[in-house]
Scaffold this motif. Structure first.
Motif, short mmCIF file in Angstrom:
data_model
loop_
_atom_site.label_atom_id
_atom_site.label_comp_id
_atom_site.label_asym_id
_atom_site.label_seq_id
_atom_site.Cartn_x
_atom_site.Cartn_y
_atom_site.Cartn_z
N THR A 79 0.86 -1.20 0.00
CA THR A 79 0.00 0.00 0.00
C THR A 79 0.89 1.24 0.00
O THR A 79 2.11 1.12 0.02
CB THR A 79 -0.90 0.07 1.25
N TYR A 80 0.27 2.40 0.00
CA TYR A 80 1.01 3.65 0.02
C TYR A 80 1.16 4.20 1.42
O TYR A 80 1.39 5.38 1.62
CB TYR A 80 0.31 4.70 -0.85
N PHE A 81 0.97 3.35 2.42
CA PHE A 81 0.98 3.81 3.80
C PHE A 81 2.26 3.47 4.51
O PHE A 81 2.93 2.49 4.21
CB PHE A 81 -0.20 3.21 4.55
N ASP A 92 -6.73 -1.69 1.23
CA ASP A 92 -6.65 -1.50 -0.22
C ASP A 92 -7.44 -0.28 -0.66
O ASP A 92 -6.96 0.56 -1.43
CB ASP A 92 -7.21 -2.76 -0.89
N GLU A 142 -3.82 10.27 -1.31
CA GLU A 142 -3.29 11.22 -2.29
C GLU A 142 -1.98 10.74 -2.90
O GLU A 142 -1.49 11.32 -3.85
CB GLU A 142 -3.09 12.58 -1.64
N MET A 143 -1.40 9.63 -2.35
CA MET A 143 -0.15 9.16 -2.93
C MET A 143 -0.38 8.25 -4.12
O MET A 143 0.55 7.95 -4.87
CB MET A 143 0.66 8.37 -1.88
N PRO A 186 -1.20 6.92 -7.74
CA PRO A 186 -1.05 7.59 -9.03
C PRO A 186 -2.35 7.66 -9.78
O PRO A 186 -3.32 6.95 -9.48
CB PRO A 186 -0.02 6.71 -9.76
N ASP A 219 -3.19 6.78 -12.84
CA ASP A 219 -3.67 5.63 -13.61
C ASP A 219 -4.42 4.66 -12.73
O ASP A 219 -5.46 4.11 -13.13
CB ASP A 219 -2.48 4.91 -14.25
N LEU A 220 -3.88 4.43 -11.53
CA LEU A 220 -4.55 3.49 -10.63
C LEU A 220 -5.93 4.00 -10.25
O LEU A 220 -6.92 3.26 -10.27
CB LEU A 220 -3.68 3.31 -9.38
N TYR A 251 -8.39 3.60 -13.08
CA TYR A 251 -8.88 2.24 -13.23
C TYR A 251 -10.01 1.95 -12.28
O TYR A 251 -11.07 1.43 -12.65
CB TYR A 251 -7.71 1.27 -13.00
N TYR A 252 -9.80 2.32 -10.99
CA TYR A 252 -10.85 2.04 -10.00
C TYR A 252 -12.05 2.93 -10.17
O TYR A 252 -13.18 2.52 -9.91
CB TYR A 252 -10.28 2.16 -8.58
N GLN A 273 -10.26 6.13 -19.74
CA GLN A 273 -8.95 6.61 -19.35
C GLN A 273 -8.49 7.75 -20.24
O GLN A 273 -7.90 8.72 -19.76
CB GLN A 273 -7.94 5.47 -19.41
N ILE A 292 -10.29 10.80 -18.90
CA ILE A 292 -10.08 11.25 -17.53
C ILE A 292 -8.66 11.75 -17.31
O ILE A 292 -8.40 12.58 -16.45
CB ILE A 292 -10.41 10.10 -16.54
N PHE A 300 -9.27 15.98 -11.86
CA PHE A 300 -9.31 14.59 -11.42
C PHE A 300 -8.47 14.37 -10.18
O PHE A 300 -8.75 13.51 -9.36
CB PHE A 300 -8.83 13.68 -12.54
N TYR A 315 -5.11 18.51 -4.58
CA TYR A 315 -4.75 18.37 -3.17
C TYR A 315 -5.47 19.37 -2.29
O TYR A 315 -5.08 19.60 -1.17
CB TYR A 315 -3.23 18.55 -3.01
N ARG A 340 2.57 -1.95 -5.37
CA ARG A 340 1.42 -1.23 -4.86
C ARG A 340 0.65 -0.51 -5.96
O ARG A 340 -0.48 -0.09 -5.76
CB ARG A 340 1.83 -0.24 -3.78
N MET A 380 -5.78 -7.22 -2.60
CA MET A 380 -4.70 -7.23 -1.61
C MET A 380 -4.17 -8.64 -1.39
O MET A 380 -2.95 -8.86 -1.29
CB MET A 380 -5.22 -6.66 -0.29
N LYS A 405 5.77 12.79 1.79
CA LYS A 405 4.46 12.95 2.38
C LYS A 405 4.38 14.24 3.19
O LYS A 405 3.38 14.96 3.14
CB LYS A 405 4.13 11.77 3.30
N ARG A 439 -0.45 21.19 0.98
CA ARG A 439 -1.90 21.19 1.15
C ARG A 439 -2.32 22.19 2.22
O ARG A 439 -3.26 22.95 2.07
CB ARG A 439 -2.37 19.78 1.51
N THR A 493 -15.83 14.01 -12.60
CA THR A 493 -14.85 14.62 -11.71
C THR A 493 -15.42 15.76 -10.88
O THR A 493 -14.67 16.46 -10.23
CB THR A 493 -13.65 15.18 -12.51
#
Lengths: 187, 671
Positions: A20-22, A93, A100-101, A103, A105-106, A109-110, A170, A173, A179, A182, B24, B30, B68, B75, B237
């Motif tokens: 993940t991005y965490f 997930d 916000e991290m 990207p 494209d991901l 897709y979702y 895609q 968007i 799209f 921040y 990721r 997952m 980050k 922000r 959007t």
């Protein structure tokens, strides 16, 4: 918190960080948020991978999601059983992709999957109508809804099959200025 | 192991390492990611040995943490900057319910407030404060004291409301300021500063308006939306996924609905097809009718002004005849705009374009009002200038008499008598203060009228419709009179003309800018409340034009119109002999000459006298204009070229959206 947590093994935490991005802290904070939704269902020990699923009603009542018109679709897209009932993996997930991290494209897709209400891998007219009605809370007349959906298909459908495929979506968007931002709400 | 096998193995290990780094970004579940990750890590561990397994990870984690923190800082700073903009939330609320065209009026109001605040700062800091702190106090010299004759009534409320009495002899008006060349310890040159601030206000306003116009022209310009994916982007959007508050969500729903309605209106206009000839004929007819009414009102104003000049010579006037001019002008202002709107329905324009036409027409109407006002004012100024001559002689005579009386009473011709009590000195008519008073009275009555109009036409109407509806025969809310719609054109023009008055009057009444700042501030709150509480959205909600340059263009025109009278007075009219910072000089700009002669080194004087030659200035200005024109044309052309290139490239699809991983890995779509 420090290094002395007993919820996950060290390998589990590292694996989550890779997937993940965490960061470590954020993953633990998310775990506690997950647990707070139903403390009696979620054990404090995940080292042996318990199989715990939280029902959609609890997920949909989170302050981050409760005002979102698409919360049900979001939960359905990210849950394993497709009904909105989420395990911890699904939960992490979902927030990883929404963070916000992640990207563009991901997210695109979702986003496509979220707006595809009938799960047929295409955004067809009925999907667009449902999206529009959710966005405006049914305030537009039927004629207006029909006109808008026709215009959307007109604009974005490149292969001319009357519905939006993932590529069409895609392509459209990726150029949108709104799209990915921040800031808090603009218009 | 052979060389080839080693190489292949190294390649596979590299691939697996890349997979681990990017896992990721893969759109998998997952569970699947965890499994794939474990396999890849075991593979890498087996074949890589002890080659610094864990070394890269700490550095990567540190980099991610710094990034980050940076994103969070950005922000927070953006949030802070947006929070500093005043009334942003109020305007967004209005926008979400009434559409972007109504909100554009409030944005314009806010911009005006900013400009007036700066002008107020300039005037207050460089003219009023020095005079108050370092100049002579009230009552010390004749120009600063209420004359003996007026002293009884100077404190009366009615006198103060007319800006006479104590108001007239205060820092609010031109007449109070002293003509000492320097004041105080710092040797502050007040008269020079007064002149410079007056001219500088115009210069600053001009610069600001032009800069805003240029900035607006950058942002797309043009009326229609040129985006390729207008509706698609709106649909996918427009929702802000960061919203976590029900009230914000409500506003967002309203704004999304309004925005869709605006785009639908735009789209319907494009799709209409109709009889071109009939339309053209109707438009010509409408323009003809409106030109007729404009001509009619112009003649009416001219006729009434002529009559008022005749009335000025008589003394037996009825109330109507005394106020005929004001009554006719207000009636015209009330009756003509709705008349224009009704005629304009023949034209059947897109609402945004119809608004522009309406604005232009009412502007032409109000110019008539402006012309009458200036006409009347100049008449007054000329009379006062004539009076001055006789009063000048009379006051010198009175001073001589006073000295003669004094020396006779005390039988002493050697000691100098104390100066005459300031309240007793005969005062000149001081035309500048009179002009300043006129402008201030006009502004104040304008404020009163506009606030009352809102109170009666919007609030009282809404209250009546709401409560009388229960016991009325027809449906008041749906039929006549129903709730009012926000009158964009009327309000914008009111703002523009008000600003014109301020520009004209600020030179003669430095306090006017302060009054205006207060007026704009209270207006913002009052009108926001009125709009939300008593108005309904327009039937056809339309999007404001992206550039808003139309309002700016009107403002620029009014700026030029208000500059002319002030420049004329500075250059041609003689200042009053006994009041204001330029008293005693031949022309007001003599202060500048004086400063150049006395304060600047000698060669600067000669330099200025050469540089001020018209033969030098005119060619230089013409050359500059030509040069700027040609560069701006060149930039516009290159802009067009770039836009065309971008469109070409996007159509050929040189941007590829699929990442190489997605394309090469067949299992990337989850079933």
């Amino acid at each position: 918190m420090g290094n002395k947590q007993t919820i996950f093994t060290a390998q589990q935490l590292d694996a989550y960080q890779d997937c993940t991005y965490f960061t470590r802290k954020e993953i633990l904070r998310l775990f506690y948020r997950y647990r707070d939704l139903a403390p009696q269902l979620v054990p404090l020990d995940y080292t042996n991978h318990p199989d715990v699923k939280l029902p959609y009603e609890l997920i949909g009542s989170m302050p981050e999601l409760k005002d979102n018109p698409f919360r049900q679709r979001i939960a359905e897209v990210f849950s394993e059983d497709g009904q909105g009932n989420m395990t911890l993996n699904d939960f992490l997930d979902m927030f990883s992709v929404l963070s916000e991290m992640a990207p563009r494209d991901l997210k695109a897709y979702y986003a496509f999957k979220i707006y595809d209400f009938n799960d047929d891998d295409f955004i067809c007219k009925s999907d667009l109508e449902k999206t529009l009605n959710k966005l405006t809370r049914n305030e537009l007349t039927e004629d207006e809804v029909r006109m808008v959906c026709e215009k959307v298909i007109d604009e974005a459908d490149l292969d001319n099959d009357g519905r939006l495929s993932l590529e069409d979506f895609q392509h459209m968007i990726v150029r949108a200025p709104d799209f990915l931002r921040y800031r808090n709400s603009d218009t | 192991m052979s060389e080839g096998e080693m190489a292949r193995l190294m390649e596979e290990v590299e691939e697996k390492k890349k997979l681990i780094a990017n896992i990721r970004t893969k759109p998998w579940r997952m569970q699947r990611r965890l499994v794939v990750l474990k396999e890849a890590q075991e593979f890498v561990d087996k074949f890589e040995g002890a080659l610094g397994k864990g070394k890269g990870r700490k550095w990567y984690a540190y980099k991610v943490m710094m990034m980050k923190k940076w994103i969070k800082f950005q922000r927070d700073f953006e949030n802070f900057r947006t929070a500093c903009i005043p009334w942003e939330r109020k305007i967004k609320e209005v926008e979400s319910h009434f559409g972007s065209s109504v909100a554009s009026y409030f944005i314009f109001l806010r911009w005006m407030y900013g400009m007036n605040l700066v002008l107020f700062g300039l005037t207050f800091g460089l003219v009023v404060i020095p005079e108050v702190l370092m100049g002579l106090p009230y009552g010390s010299i004749p120009r600063k004291t209420v004359p003996r004759a007026e002293q009884d009534t100077a404190q009366d409320y009615s006198v103060l409301m007319d800006f006479n009495g104590y108001c007239k002899y205060s820092v609010l008006f031109y007449g109070y300021y002293n003509d000492q060349r320097t004041v105080g310890l710092l040797k502050f040159r007040l008269p020079l500063s007064y002149l410079m601030v007056g001219i500088g206000s115009f210069g600053y306003s001009l610069m600001l308006v032009i800069r805003t116009m240029a900035k607006n022209a950058d942002v797309g310009g043009g009326d229609g939306e040129e985006g390729e994916f207008t509706f698609a982007w709106k649909m996918f959007t427009s929702w802000d996924y960061l919203i976590g508050n029900s009230e914000t969500a409500d506003n967002k729903y309203a704004s999304i609905t309004t925005s869709f309605k605006e785009s639908i209106v735009d789209e319907q206009e494009n799709q209409k097809d109709e009889n071109i000839h009939l339309r053209r004929f109707l438009r010509v007819l409408a323009n003809f009718l409106i030109t007729c009414s404009l001509g009619g009102s112009g003649y009416l104003i001219y006729f009434v002004v002529k009559r008022s000049q005749e009335f000025a010579n008589r003394t037996d006037l009825s109330w109507y005849e005394k106020n005929e001019l004001e009554i006719i002008m207000s009636l015209l202002g009330l009756v003509c705009p709705p008349l224009f709107e009704t005629i304009a329905e023949l034209e059947d324009y897109h609402p945004r374009i119809a608004l522009k036409w309406q604005l232009g027409r009412i502007f032409a109407l109000f110019l008539g009002n402006l012309y009458t006002f200036l006409f009347a004012l100049f008449d007054e100024v000329n009379t006062k200038l004539e009076e001055e001559e006789s009063i000048k002689n009379a006051s010198i005579w009175a001073l001589k008499e006073y000295y003669a009386n004094y020396s006779r009473m005390f039988n002493d011709t050697d000691t100098t008598p104390p100066p005459m009590n300031p309240a007793d000195v005969i005062r000149g008519p001081c035309w500048e203060t009179a002009v300043g008073i006129e402008f201030v009275k006009l502004t104040v009555s304008d404020i009163q009228v506009s606030y009352l109009t809102i109170l009666i036409m919007d609030f009282a109407r809404a209250v009546i419709v709401r409560f009388l509806n229960y016991c009325w025969c027809w449906d008041l809310e749906a039929g006549f009179p129903s709730y009012g719609e926000f009158d964009i054109s009327g309000n914008v023009l009111g703002l523009v003309f008000n600003q014109g008055m301020i520009w004209m009057g600020a030179f003669y009444a430095p306090g006017l800018v302060g009054i205006n700042v207060l007026r704009l501030l209270s207006s913002m709150y009052y009108q926001c409340w009125a709009v939300m509480a008593t108005n309904v959205p327009h039937e056809r909600v339309f999007k404001a034009s992206k550039s808003n340059n139309f309002y700016m263009g009107l403002l620029l025109l009014i700026l030029f119109l208000s500059l002319l009278p002030v420049v004329y007075t500075i250059m041609s009219l003689p200042p009053s002999f006994d009041c204001g910072p330029f008293s005693g000089k031949n022309k007001m700009y003599d202060v500048v000459m004086e400063t150049i002669d006395l304060d600047l080194p000698a060669f600067m004087g000669t330099l200025f006298s050469y540089a001020a030659n018209p033969g030098l200035i005119i060619p230089a200005v013409l050359l500059a204009i030509y040069y700027l024109n040609s560069t701006s044309e060149a930039y516009q052309n290159s802009n067009m070229e770039l836009k065309k290139k971008m469109q070409m490239v996007s159509r050929e699809g040189i941007f590829s959206i699929e990442t190489p991983e997605m394309r090469s890995d067949p299992g990337w779509m989850i079933r």
